[in-house]
Design a protein around this motif. Sequence first.
Motif, short mmCIF file in Angstrom:
data_model
loop_
_atom_site.label_atom_id
_atom_site.label_comp_id
_atom_site.label_asym_id
_atom_site.label_seq_id
_atom_site.Cartn_x
_atom_site.Cartn_y
_atom_site.Cartn_z
N GLU A 1 0.83 -1.20 0.00
CA GLU A 1 0.00 0.00 0.00
C GLU A 1 0.87 1.26 0.00
N LEU B 1 2.04 1.79 -3.48
CA LEU B 1 0.95 2.26 -4.34
C LEU B 1 0.68 3.74 -4.12
N ALA C 1 -3.12 -3.09 -6.94
CA ALA C 1 -3.97 -2.45 -5.95
C ALA C 1 -5.16 -3.34 -5.59
#
Length: 199
Positions: A65, A68, A175
């Motif tokens: 995360e 991302l 994702a």
Amino acid sequence: MKPDLTGGSMLLLLLIATSLRSTGGAPVPRSFSVFLDVRDCPTAQFKSLSPQELQAFKTAKDALEERLLLKDTRCSSRLFPRTWDLRQLQVWERPVALQAELALTLKVLGNVTDPALEDVLEQPLHTLSHIHSQLQPCVPVVPTAGPRPRSHRLSHWLERLNQATEKESPGCLQASVTFNLFRLLTRDLRCVARPDLCA
């Protein structure tokens, strides 16, 4: 009076005996034998993962995360929408959906090339690969045959996952599987491992 076992009657008895020997004592209907492997599904071991395994997945998810966010990945669609719920499927369909979910997750995370993520992904990928291999006997050999064809919902979900690598960018794929990771582990996997509690 003794029954007449000559001619046609004797031939009939021989045919019946041969049939019983070839099926282990009792004929097995084709519609059942196609799905026989599902009865030996070894997923009980995955009712819950160990704290160490869950921590490894949390560490990997946090790291993914963070990457991302740094890349500012923006996606217009959700590969795993909120309506993705294995409870909506027939019991025998759930391992099929879970296996496809695992296969895509393994493919996407296995293609991550960032050297900084190699170590944190090693254990989660090993665990996911093990679950995927153990799930194989749970999947019907011929899921579209006989009186139990795939539902429209399952067919739609499988088509969606199969086309994901062609329709989604690598960043959006990463994702999608990252944000779906804990739902896969704590809800979908448990739903297959404990069908009695997944109604």
